[in-house]
Structure formats: C-alpha cells, structure tokens
Write a protein that holds these residues in place. Structure first.
Motif, PDB file in Angstrom:
ATOM      1  N   ARG A 134       0.824  -1.207   0.000  1.00 26.59           N
ATOM      2  CA  ARG A 134       0.000   0.000   0.000  1.00 26.59           C
ATOM      3  C   ARG A 134       0.859   1.257   0.000  1.00 26.59           C
ATOM      4  NH1 ARG A 134      -5.169   0.423   0.876  1.00 26.59           N
ATOM      5  NH2 ARG A 134      -5.280  -1.665   1.803  1.00 26.59           N
ATOM      6  N   TYR A 135       1.883   1.279   0.854  1.00 28.74           N
ATOM      7  CA  TYR A 135       2.734   2.465   0.930  1.00 28.74           C
ATOM      8  C   TYR A 135       3.537   2.668  -0.358  1.00 28.74           C
ATOM      9  CZ  TYR A 135       1.615   2.158   5.904  1.00 28.74           C
ATOM     10  OH  TYR A 135       0.956   2.101   7.112  1.00 28.74           O
ATOM     11  N   ARG A 136       4.016   1.573  -0.948  1.00 27.72           N
ATOM     12  CA  ARG A 136       4.760   1.687  -2.198  1.00 27.72           C
ATOM     13  C   ARG A 136       3.853   2.166  -3.329  1.00 27.72           C
ATOM     14  NH1 ARG A 136       9.825   1.963  -0.337  1.00 27.72           N
ATOM     15  NH2 ARG A 136      10.863  -0.035   0.013  1.00 27.72           N
ATOM     16  N   ARG A 137       2.657   1.629  -3.393  1.00 25.75           N
ATOM     17  CA  ARG A 137       1.727   2.061  -4.442  1.00 25.75           C
ATOM     18  C   ARG A 137       1.390   3.532  -4.311  1.00 25.75           C
ATOM     19  NH1 ARG A 137      -4.502   0.924  -3.842  1.00 25.75           N
ATOM     20  NH2 ARG A 137      -4.016   2.504  -2.275  1.00 25.75           N
ATOM     21  N   ASP A 138       1.086   3.972  -3.076  1.00 24.22           N
ATOM     22  CA  ASP A 138       0.683   5.359  -2.862  1.00 24.22           C
ATOM     23  C   ASP A 138       1.813   6.327  -3.200  1.00 24.22           C
ATOM     24  OD1 ASP A 138      -1.663   4.251  -2.042  1.00 24.22           O
ATOM     25  OD2 ASP A 138      -1.436   4.728   0.086  1.00 24.22           O
ATOM     26  N   ALA A 139       3.050   5.955  -2.874  1.00 31.13           N
ATOM     27  CA  ALA A 139       4.185   6.818  -3.200  1.00 31.13           C
ATOM     28  C   ALA A 139       4.367   6.923  -4.708  1.00 31.13           C
ATOM     29  CB  ALA A 139       5.462   6.280  -2.547  1.00 31.13           C
ATOM     30  N   ALA A 140       4.250   5.800  -5.414  1.00 30.00           N
ATOM     31  CA  ALA A 140       4.385   5.816  -6.866  1.00 30.00           C
ATOM     32  C   ALA A 140       3.267   6.637  -7.514  1.00 30.00           C
ATOM     33  CB  ALA A 140       4.365   4.385  -7.407  1.00 30.00           C
ATOM     34  N   LEU A 141       2.060   6.499  -7.002  1.00 32.15           N
ATOM     35  CA  LEU A 141       0.920   7.250  -7.536  1.00 32.15           C
ATOM     36  C   LEU A 141       1.145   8.752  -7.407  1.00 32.15           C
ATOM     37  CD1 LEU A 141      -2.064   6.998  -8.615  1.00 32.15           C
ATOM     38  CD2 LEU A 141      -2.762   7.247  -6.240  1.00 32.15           C
ATOM     39  N   LEU A 142       1.584   9.191  -6.238  1.00 36.69           N
ATOM     40  CA  LEU A 142       1.813  10.620  -6.010  1.00 36.69           C
ATOM     41  C   LEU A 142       2.949  11.161  -6.875  1.00 36.69           C
ATOM     42  CD1 LEU A 142       1.491  11.065  -2.136  1.00 36.69           C
ATOM     43  CD2 LEU A 142      -0.075  11.888  -3.885  1.00 36.69           C
ATOM     44  N   LEU A 143       4.063  10.456  -6.912  1.00 33.86           N
ATOM     45  CA  LEU A 143       5.237  10.977  -7.599  1.00 33.86           C
ATOM     46  C   LEU A 143       5.072  10.954  -9.115  1.00 33.86           C
ATOM     47  CD1 LEU A 143       8.021   9.495  -5.321  1.00 33.86           C
ATOM     48  CD2 LEU A 143       7.375  11.898  -5.554  1.00 33.86           C
ATOM     49  N   ILE A 204       9.549   1.512  -9.768  1.00 37.65           N
ATOM     50  CA  ILE A 204      10.252   0.227  -9.673  1.00 37.65           C
ATOM     51  C   ILE A 204       9.984  -0.440  -8.331  1.00 37.65           C
ATOM     52  CG2 ILE A 204      12.528  -0.853  -9.595  1.00 37.65           C
ATOM     53  CD1 ILE A 204      13.462   1.268 -11.626  1.00 37.65           C
ATOM     54  N   ASN A 205      10.011   0.340  -7.250  1.00 40.41           N
ATOM     55  CA  ASN A 205       9.736  -0.213  -5.919  1.00 40.41           C
ATOM     56  C   ASN A 205       8.333  -0.798  -5.851  1.00 40.41           C
ATOM     57  OD1 ASN A 205      12.257   0.508  -4.938  1.00 40.41           O
ATOM     58  ND2 ASN A 205      11.564   2.455  -4.094  1.00 40.41           N
ATOM     59  N   TRP A 206       7.381  -0.116  -6.484  1.00 40.19           N
ATOM     60  CA  TRP A 206       5.986  -0.559  -6.412  1.00 40.19           C
ATOM     61  C   TRP A 206       5.764  -1.847  -7.192  1.00 40.19           C
ATOM     62  CZ3 TRP A 206       1.610  -2.008  -4.981  1.00 40.19           C
ATOM     63  CH2 TRP A 206       0.534  -2.189  -5.837  1.00 40.19           C
ATOM     64  N   ILE A 207       6.155  -1.890  -8.454  1.00 37.29           N
ATOM     65  CA  ILE A 207       5.860  -3.088  -9.239  1.00 37.29           C
ATOM     66  C   ILE A 207       6.683  -4.284  -8.759  1.00 37.29           C
ATOM     67  CG2 ILE A 207       5.163  -1.762 -11.271  1.00 37.29           C
ATOM     68  CD1 ILE A 207       7.827  -2.637 -12.571  1.00 37.29           C
ATOM     69  N   THR A 208       7.819  -4.005  -8.143  1.00 36.73           N
ATOM     70  CA  THR A 208       8.637  -5.106  -7.612  1.00 36.73           C
ATOM     71  C   THR A 208       7.966  -5.749  -6.415  1.00 36.73           C
ATOM     72  OG1 THR A 208      10.698  -4.057  -8.365  1.00 36.73           O
ATOM     73  CG2 THR A 208      10.878  -5.730  -6.640  1.00 36.73           C
ATOM     74  N   VAL A 209       7.531  -4.932  -5.472  1.00 35.92           N
ATOM     75  CA  VAL A 209       6.908  -5.488  -4.274  1.00 35.92           C
ATOM     76  C   VAL A 209       5.547  -6.098  -4.590  1.00 35.92           C
ATOM     77  CG1 VAL A 209       5.678  -3.414  -3.488  1.00 35.92           C
ATOM     78  CG2 VAL A 209       6.521  -5.054  -1.807  1.00 35.92           C
ATOM     79  N   ALA A 210       4.853  -5.557  -5.614  1.00 36.18           N
ATOM     80  CA  ALA A 210       3.538  -6.082  -5.972  1.00 36.18           C
ATOM     81  C   ALA A 210       3.634  -7.283  -6.911  1.00 36.18           C
ATOM     82  CB  ALA A 210       2.703  -4.973  -6.631  1.00 36.18           C
ATOM     83  N   GLY A 211       4.797  -7.485  -7.513  1.00 34.43           N
ATOM     84  CA  GLY A 211       4.957  -8.600  -8.428  1.00 34.43           C
ATOM     85  C   GLY A 211       4.164  -8.435  -9.712  1.00 34.43           C
ATOM     86  N   ILE A 212       4.010  -7.191 -10.164  1.00 33.06           N
ATOM     87  CA  ILE A 212       3.225  -6.920 -11.364  1.00 33.06           C
ATOM     88  C   ILE A 212       4.126  -6.963 -12.593  1.00 33.06           C
ATOM     89  CG2 ILE A 212       1.795  -5.226 -12.564  1.00 33.06           C
ATOM     90  CD1 ILE A 212       1.035  -4.087  -9.846  1.00 33.06           C
ATOM     91  N   SER A 213       3.734  -7.758 -13.594  1.00 34.06           N
ATOM     92  CA  SER A 213       4.497  -7.828 -14.836  1.00 34.06           C
ATOM     93  C   SER A 213       3.670  -7.435 -16.053  1.00 34.06           C
ATOM     94  CB  SER A 213       5.048  -9.247 -15.044  1.00 34.06           C
ATOM     95  OG  SER A 213       3.990 -10.191 -15.098  1.00 34.06           O
ATOM     96  N   LYS A 214       2.366  -7.309 -15.869  1.00 29.99           N
ATOM     97  CA  LYS A 214       1.507  -6.882 -16.964  1.00 29.99           C
ATOM     98  C   LYS A 214       0.202  -6.330 -16.379  1.00 29.99           C
ATOM     99  CE  LYS A 214      -0.619 -11.447 -17.632  1.00 29.99           C
ATOM    100  NZ  LYS A 214      -0.921 -12.516 -18.638  1.00 29.99           N
ATOM    101  N   GLY A 215      -0.531  -5.620 -17.216  1.00 28.64           N
ATOM    102  CA  GLY A 215      -1.806  -5.065 -16.775  1.00 28.64           C
ATOM    103  C   GLY A 215      -1.662  -3.681 -16.173  1.00 28.64           C
TER     104      GLY A 215
END
Length: 315
Positions: A134-143, A204-215
């Motif tokens: 959640r924290y990684r996603r929110d930081a990526a969204l803001l920045l 990079i921090n967000w997609i790495t921790v979330a394990g997102i590779s597509k979508g």
C-alpha cells in the motif's frame, strides 16, 4: 454486436456515451421534451434549468442533443442563433466562477512521500508485506502523478506493458489516447530520474513489491491488502489522494485528482519554464487550458534541491 457497430462504439469513450444517454433521458423524461426537437423547444429547456444547472452541464446536454439529431438524420436545432443567444444570456445572468483544484504544493508532496517511505521501512522491519504494498503504491501514484502531470483517467489507464523504467535514467509511459489526442494516435511521455522524490524509483519499488508484470500499474488494494487484477477507477483517485495526504497529516479537502497536475504546472512556471515548454511536456494543445492550471501566486521554490535541472531538458 456486429463488426461495424464494434468499431463505431469504440470511437467514443464509455463515459461520454453514458453521459449522453443520461442527457437525452433528462430531456425526454425529466423535462418531457420531444425528439426531434425544435430550436424553440431547446430554448425553453435551457430556460427551465438555467438556475439549477451549471452552464457546463447545459452545454454537455446540448452536445448530446446535437449528436442525437445528427446521427438520426435530423437538422441540429442546438446551432440555431436563438440557442446561442440563450447561452450567452445565461452566462450573463448567472455568472459562475470556475472551480479549480488547489495545486499540490511541493512541500506537501515531500512531507507525504517522506511519511510513506518511513511507513514502508516500518512495514519491512515487521514483515508486513501487505502494508508495504500500500505504501509503495501510494508513493508511486503521487510521484508519477505530480512529476508527469497526468490526469486521473491517465493514471488509471497506465499499463506495465507500455512502461519502460531504468533506475537512474528515466521512465517512459505510452498511452494509446489522451484527452488532447482526439485522433487516438497515441502519446509517449518521458520523465527523467531525480535525486529526490524520484518517480522512477517509486515505480520500480511498487511493481517489484507487488509482483506486477503486466496489466494496470495502479490497482485497488482491499482492506486485507489483497491486490486486484483490475486497475483503479479514475473516480476513486480523489478519495484515495485525500486519504494518503490526511494520513501524512496534510489538510486535504481542497485537493482533487487534478491537484497533482496543477501542482506540477504551478511549480514549473514558478521555476522558469516557459508556457510552450510546459505545454509540450504535459501534453496541452490549447494555451488557455494550460494557463488555467498555472497559479502565478504560488511559488514552490527548490529548483536545484529537487533536481529541476534534470527535467529541464524535456522543456
């Protein structure tokens, strides 16, 4: 749905189709109008709702009525001189100050991202993987929202497959269409890496921790921290943005999903970006639209401190 109808439908956004259907229903059912309409009928309709509906809403209703008449092969009554005169009269009698989102100030962005990074560190220490997401996603969204100046619907439509990021270098996004890209030719947006408040590292921090590779890049996390496969809806970004800021002890009621876009435009203007360079970077085609986002009374400062020189080459 046959092949022809599929492509005809794809030519107009779903939100536009819904709003047009609602406008036609309002004209026929709520007001009791008849289609095809006359210019006199359109004038009476406008007069009936001139006090209760915003001028922008009335214009949207007229656009829907115009489209209905054209697609059905009837003359467009909304283009009649008396209808235009009616709109002018409503604007004079009921002047409305245009509402604008408060620009997200860089100091508030910095404080919020610092808080999110601090909470991320705590989550790592405690092994709370879901909170970390959640924290990684929110930081990526803001920045990304701030430094790229994306609209809410653009943030919601970003895809991992159409994004390339290289730590210390930059990040590139591709969108098949934007509000300014009426022809759906597609637009590529680039943002360089920064020494502070870096959108590249945050992504990079967000997609790495979330394990997102597509979508979709930005997705809903439920109360238990489960990550959805579907992207966030653009309408959910206002409450999400306010929640993030409020948790970081930032007064957030004046902020909306446009606050990040307007915040960047104001920051860039205050730090010497010319209007043409700003329009090119953000993607505005119309200078009036760009100027509405710039708050000349605000100055966020910190040009050198926040690596503005590194994004200057995109001007």
């Amino acid at each position: 749905m046959d092949k022809a109808q599929r492509y005809l439908t794809a030519g107009k956004r779903e939100n536009t189709r819904k709003s047009y259907r609602a406008a036609i229903e309002h004209f026929e059912v709520a007001w009791g109008g008849f289609l095809p309409a006359t210019a006199e009928g359109i004038v009476r309709y406008l007069a009936e709702y001139a006090e209760s509906l915003a001028l922008s809403t009335l214009r949207q209703r007229l656009a829907a009525l115009a489209q209905w008449h054209v697609t059905q092969g009837f003359p467009d009554p909304t283009k009649a001189p008396q209808v235009r005169q009616m709109l002018k009269g409503i604007r004079v009698v009921h002047p409305a100050k245009q509402k604008q989102a408060a620009p997200l100030q860089l100091r508030h962005l910095e404080k919020t991202v610092y808080w999110l990074n601090s909470k991320s560190g705590e989550a790592i220490e405690s092994g709370d993987y879901r909170a970390l997401m959640r924290y990684r996603r929110d930081a990526a969204l803001l920045l990304i929202g701030f430094w790229r100046g994306f609209r809410s619907d653009e943030l919601a439509r970003l895809q991992v497959e159409d994004t390339q990021a290289e730590a210390g270098i930059g990040i590139t996004f591709y969108l098949p269409y934007t509000k300014a890209d009426r022809a759906h030719q597609g637009t590529t947006f680039h943002t360089p890496a920064l020494k502070k408040l870096c959108p590249v590292d945050a992504y990079i921090n967000w997609i790495t921790v979330a394990g997102i590779s597509k979508g979709p890049i930005f997705r809903k996390l439920d109360r238990w921290g489960n990550l959805s496969e579907k992207g966030l809806k653009s309408s959910s970004l206002i409450p999400l943005l306010r929640r993030i800021l409020e948790e970081a002890d930032i007064p957030a009621q004046a902020y909306s999903s446009h606050s990040m876009r307007r915040g960047f435009a104001t920051w860039a203007s205050a730090n010497g970006w010319d209007i043409k360079g700003l329009m090119s970077y953000v993607g505005w085609k119309d200078m009036k639209s760009a100027l509405r986002y710039v708050d000349a009374s605000s100055s966020f400062g910190g040009l050198a401190a926040y690596n503005a020189g590194e994004i200057e080459h995109d001007r």
